[in-house]
Design a protein around this motif. Sequence first.
Motif, PDB file in Angstrom:
ATOM      1  N   LEU A  70      -3.283   6.098  -4.981  1.00  0.00           N
ATOM      2  CA  LEU A  70      -3.183   4.723  -4.506  1.00  0.00           C
ATOM      3  C   LEU A  70      -3.639   3.749  -5.589  1.00  0.00           C
ATOM      4  O   LEU A  70      -2.962   2.760  -5.871  1.00  0.00           O
ATOM      5  CB  LEU A  70      -4.011   4.525  -3.242  1.00  0.00           C
ATOM      6  N   LEU A  77      -1.219   1.084  -7.403  1.00  0.00           N
ATOM      7  CA  LEU A  77      -1.429  -0.363  -7.291  1.00  0.00           C
ATOM      8  C   LEU A  77      -1.684  -1.011  -8.645  1.00  0.00           C
ATOM      9  O   LEU A  77      -1.153  -2.081  -8.937  1.00  0.00           O
ATOM     10  CB  LEU A  77      -2.569  -0.656  -6.320  1.00  0.00           C
ATOM     11  N   ILE A 115       0.841  -1.205   0.000  1.00  0.00           N
ATOM     12  CA  ILE A 115       0.000   0.000   0.000  1.00  0.00           C
ATOM     13  C   ILE A 115       0.874   1.253   0.000  1.00  0.00           C
ATOM     14  O   ILE A 115       0.629   2.194  -0.758  1.00  0.00           O
ATOM     15  CB  ILE A 115      -0.966  -0.013   1.193  1.00  0.00           C
TER      16      ILE A 115
END
Length: 83
Positions: free
Chosen positions: A34, A38, A10
């Motif tokens: 984020l 990812l 994360i």
Amino acid sequence: MNGVGFFGAIVIGLLAGWIAERLMARSHGLITNLIVGLVGALLGGWIAGLLGIAYRGWLPSLLVSTLGAVLLLWLLSAMRRRA
């Protein structure tokens, strides 16, 4: 992302999204960074696997994730221009 764990992934995703945002001169929020980081990590890891590049640890994972995130933002930008 090999060898970094769940929370490490994360953090790397956030950093990769933020770095890609800066490199591509974009302005996104925390959640978007984020997600971009990812998804970029998945894309970068997939490409690294196809090329036979093995990586393990924080710094290589951040590099692969950032490159994948930059590629993702570039592809999205190219798709928007065509539409």
